[in-house]
Motif scaffolding. Structure first.
Motif, PDB file in Angstrom:
ATOM      1  N   HIS A  32       0.831  -1.202   0.000  1.00 22.91           N
ATOM      2  CA  HIS A  32       0.000   0.000   0.000  1.00 22.91           C
ATOM      3  C   HIS A  32       0.868   1.255   0.000  1.00 22.91           C
ATOM      4  O   HIS A  32       0.586   2.205  -0.732  1.00 22.91           O
ATOM      5  N   ALA A  34       0.659   4.030  -2.805  1.00 23.94           N
ATOM      6  CA  ALA A  34       0.253   5.386  -2.418  1.00 23.94           C
ATOM      7  C   ALA A  34       1.307   6.410  -2.853  1.00 23.94           C
ATOM      8  O   ALA A  34       0.969   7.493  -3.338  1.00 23.94           O
ATOM      9  N   GLU A  67       0.501   9.287  -5.525  1.00 27.50           N
ATOM     10  CA  GLU A  67       0.607  10.672  -5.071  1.00 27.50           C
ATOM     11  C   GLU A  67       1.727  11.440  -5.763  1.00 27.50           C
ATOM     12  O   GLU A  67       1.558  12.596  -6.128  1.00 27.50           O
ATOM     13  N   VAL A 127       0.509  11.036   1.822  1.00 23.10           N
ATOM     14  CA  VAL A 127       0.878   9.614   1.798  1.00 23.10           C
ATOM     15  C   VAL A 127       0.910   9.069   3.225  1.00 23.10           C
ATOM     16  O   VAL A 127       0.384   7.979   3.495  1.00 23.10           O
ATOM     17  N   ARG A 155      -2.633   8.558   4.495  1.00 23.96           N
ATOM     18  CA  ARG A 155      -3.233   7.372   3.874  1.00 23.96           C
ATOM     19  C   ARG A 155      -2.663   6.098   4.497  1.00 23.96           C
ATOM     20  O   ARG A 155      -3.378   5.140   4.767  1.00 23.96           O
ATOM     21  N   GLN A 156      -1.356   6.108   4.708  1.00 20.70           N
ATOM     22  CA  GLN A 156      -0.692   4.918   5.248  1.00 20.70           C
ATOM     23  C   GLN A 156      -1.126   4.639   6.676  1.00 20.70           C
ATOM     24  O   GLN A 156      -1.340   3.490   7.053  1.00 20.70           O
ATOM     25  N   GLU A 183      -8.550   1.187  -4.919  1.00 22.57           N
ATOM     26  CA  GLU A 183      -7.613   2.274  -5.228  1.00 22.57           C
ATOM     27  C   GLU A 183      -6.586   1.905  -6.296  1.00 22.57           C
ATOM     28  O   GLU A 183      -6.173   2.766  -7.071  1.00 22.57           O
TER      29      GLU A 183
END
Length: 176
Positions: free
Chosen positions: A22, A26, A30, A45, A48-49, A67
């Motif tokens: 992920h 991401a 991004e 990022v 999101r993480q 996603e």
């Protein structure tokens, strides 16, 4: 206790792989090919993480699929492994409750077996299942524990190949 530790370690390894896949996706989504410092993008990022790391296993798979179009054929095997860990953490006896509609716990895993093809015996990765009934003790053989290790290794291989494919597509190919 030893089986619970082994199953927990395998699930933690798979979860770490999910988190790292992920993070990579991401970052690619991004920042793309932009290597210049971008604190705002780095912050997005990181947010999101953090959310991904806190998510439940099922939600992680759903997010990777929605996603980044990442689907792993061994997702169900990880869910059965998580169910096995819950059983092992609660004494090791399959409960009479909601593991599955019929109350059984089915572990799906990969194993290497000798298979005859064209008159030759070759080692092949094959699918194996073992069903535990309510009230039965969840005890795994050494061969089954090795199979669970192989399953998680194959899961991670599939995961990182899918992450690579996402990155290749998002960044315009390997030579771009």
């Amino acid at each position: 206790q030893l089986q619970r530790t082994a199953v927990n370690a395998l699930l933690m390894l798979a979860a770490t792989g999910l988190d790292q896949c992920h993070l990579l996706c991401a970052l690619i989504k991004e920042k793309g090919r932009n290597t210049n410092p971008d604190p705002a993008a780095d912050q997005r990022v990181a947010q999101r993480q953090q959310a991904f790391a806190k998510a439940k296993l099922q939600d992680k798979f759903a997010l990777l699929e929605s996603e980044y179009a990442i689907i792993n054929e061994l997702e169900d095997a990880l869910f059965s492994l998580a169910a096995a860990l819950r059983v092992l953490a609660n004494g090791g006896q399959v409960p009479h409750d909601d593991i599955s509609p019929d109350g059984t716990l089915v572990l799906d895993f990969k194993m290497v077996r000798d298979v005859e093809e064209d008159g030759k015996t070759q080692p092949k990765l094959v699918d194996v299942s073992r069903t535990f009934r309510p009230g039965e003790a969840l005890e795994l053989t050494d061969e089954e524990l090795i199979g669970l290790n192989i399953t998680v290794a194959k899961f991670l291989d599939n995961l990182f190949r899918a992450g690579d494919a996402y990155g290749t597509g998002a960044l315009g190919g390997k030579d771009a």
